[in-house]
Design a protein around this motif. Structure first.
Motif, PDB file in Angstrom:
ATOM      1  N   THR A  31       0.831  -1.209   0.000  1.00  0.00           N
ATOM      2  CA  THR A  31       0.000   0.000   0.000  1.00  0.00           C
ATOM      3  C   THR A  31       0.862   1.254   0.000  1.00  0.00           C
ATOM      4  O   THR A  31       0.595   2.209  -0.745  1.00  0.00           O
ATOM      5  N   PHE A  32       1.905   1.245   0.830  1.00  0.00           N
ATOM      6  CA  PHE A  32       2.766   2.425   0.875  1.00  0.00           C
ATOM      7  C   PHE A  32       3.622   2.556  -0.378  1.00  0.00           C
ATOM      8  O   PHE A  32       3.714   3.630  -0.985  1.00  0.00           O
ATOM      9  N   LEU A  33       4.251   1.468  -0.801  1.00  0.00           N
ATOM     10  CA  LEU A  33       5.212   1.556  -1.900  1.00  0.00           C
ATOM     11  C   LEU A  33       4.543   1.902  -3.224  1.00  0.00           C
ATOM     12  O   LEU A  33       5.159   2.537  -4.083  1.00  0.00           O
ATOM     13  N   GLU A  34       3.295   1.498  -3.392  1.00  0.00           N
ATOM     14  CA  GLU A  34       2.640   1.752  -4.668  1.00  0.00           C
ATOM     15  C   GLU A  34       2.305   3.225  -4.897  1.00  0.00           C
ATOM     16  O   GLU A  34       1.941   3.605  -6.007  1.00  0.00           O
ATOM     17  N   VAL A  35       2.440   4.053  -3.876  1.00  0.00           N
ATOM     18  CA  VAL A  35       2.222   5.492  -4.086  1.00  0.00           C
ATOM     19  C   VAL A  35       3.528   6.219  -4.392  1.00  0.00           C
ATOM     20  O   VAL A  35       3.516   7.423  -4.653  1.00  0.00           O
TER      21      VAL A  35
END
Length: 222
Positions: A31-35
């Motif tokens: 969730t974090f890395l995909e932004v």
């Protein structure tokens, strides 16, 4: 395990594989890395064995890997990836702070480690750093690694290094990537890569982490 389509399919950014036996951890990391504009999660794995298969299939740039997992743990997975000559840089993401747990992972070829409570922005920076060729070592763990180093054949072979190779080794110990070393020494990246390979061969070392530790132990770097 299904992967998320989109940016990864277009081949953008630093390709990252997540290897952790806790789904909630993988989901949080994804969730974090995909932004992040320059980081893409290309896959996940629930243990080291599956992680090896996915790494060979997906050829990620960086693998985020836990140490303690059922079946094939992170340390064994690192050893097997090295045997396969998989080029991915492995960043250990662990909840274990004991040196006796982390040090074997670094000896097995990890490019560094961070704790699971790391600030998200710091994690993204760590991924970029290991992808650029840096080695991430906490001082206390570096000290533990040095304490375990015996004189070994590498200390005898150190006299075979050329002056240029010693310069390159000094920069490796400073945590610089091949690109940064090339700029500092006004060389091509290909030439630096050749020097690094020669250094590892002459000192009978497996990777840049061991080279950096050798340089510190033998007074080439602090």
């Amino acid at each position: 395990m299904a992967d998320t389509p989109g940016r990864s399919a277009r081949g953008l950014g630093i390709k990252v594989l997540l290897v952790d036996d806790h789904q909630v951890v993988r989901r949080g990391l994804r969730t974090f890395l995909e932004v992040q504009d320059d980081i893409e999660v290309v896959g996940e794995a629930a243990d080291g064995g599956e992680g090896i298969e996915r790494a060979e299939e997906l050829r990620p740039d960086v693998i985020l890997m836990d140490i303690k997992m059922p079946g094939t743990d992170g340390i064994e997975a690192l050893r097997r990836l090295r045997g396969l000559e998989n080029p991915a840089r492995v960043l250990i993401v662990t909840s274990f702070t004991e040196q006796r747990t982390v040090v074997p992972a670094l000896r097995a070829g990890a490019a560094g480690y961070v704790y699971k409570d790391i600030d998200p922005d710091a994690l993204a920076a760590a991924i970029r750093s290991v992808h650029a060729g840096h080695v991430l070592l906490q001082p206390e763990v570096a000290g533990a690694l040095l304490a375990e180093e015996g004189p070994g054949p590498s200390s005898v072979r150190g006299g075979n290094l050329t002056d240029r190779e010693r310069e390159v080794l000094h920069h490796i110990a400073d945590g610089r990537s091949n690109r940064e070393i090339a700029r500092a020494l006004v060389l091509s990246e290909k030439t630096v890569k050749t020097h690094v390979s020669n250094i590892l061969m002459k000192l009978d070392l497996a990777d840049r982490t061991q080279a950096a530790l050798w340089a510190v132990r033998h007074g080439i770097a602090q």
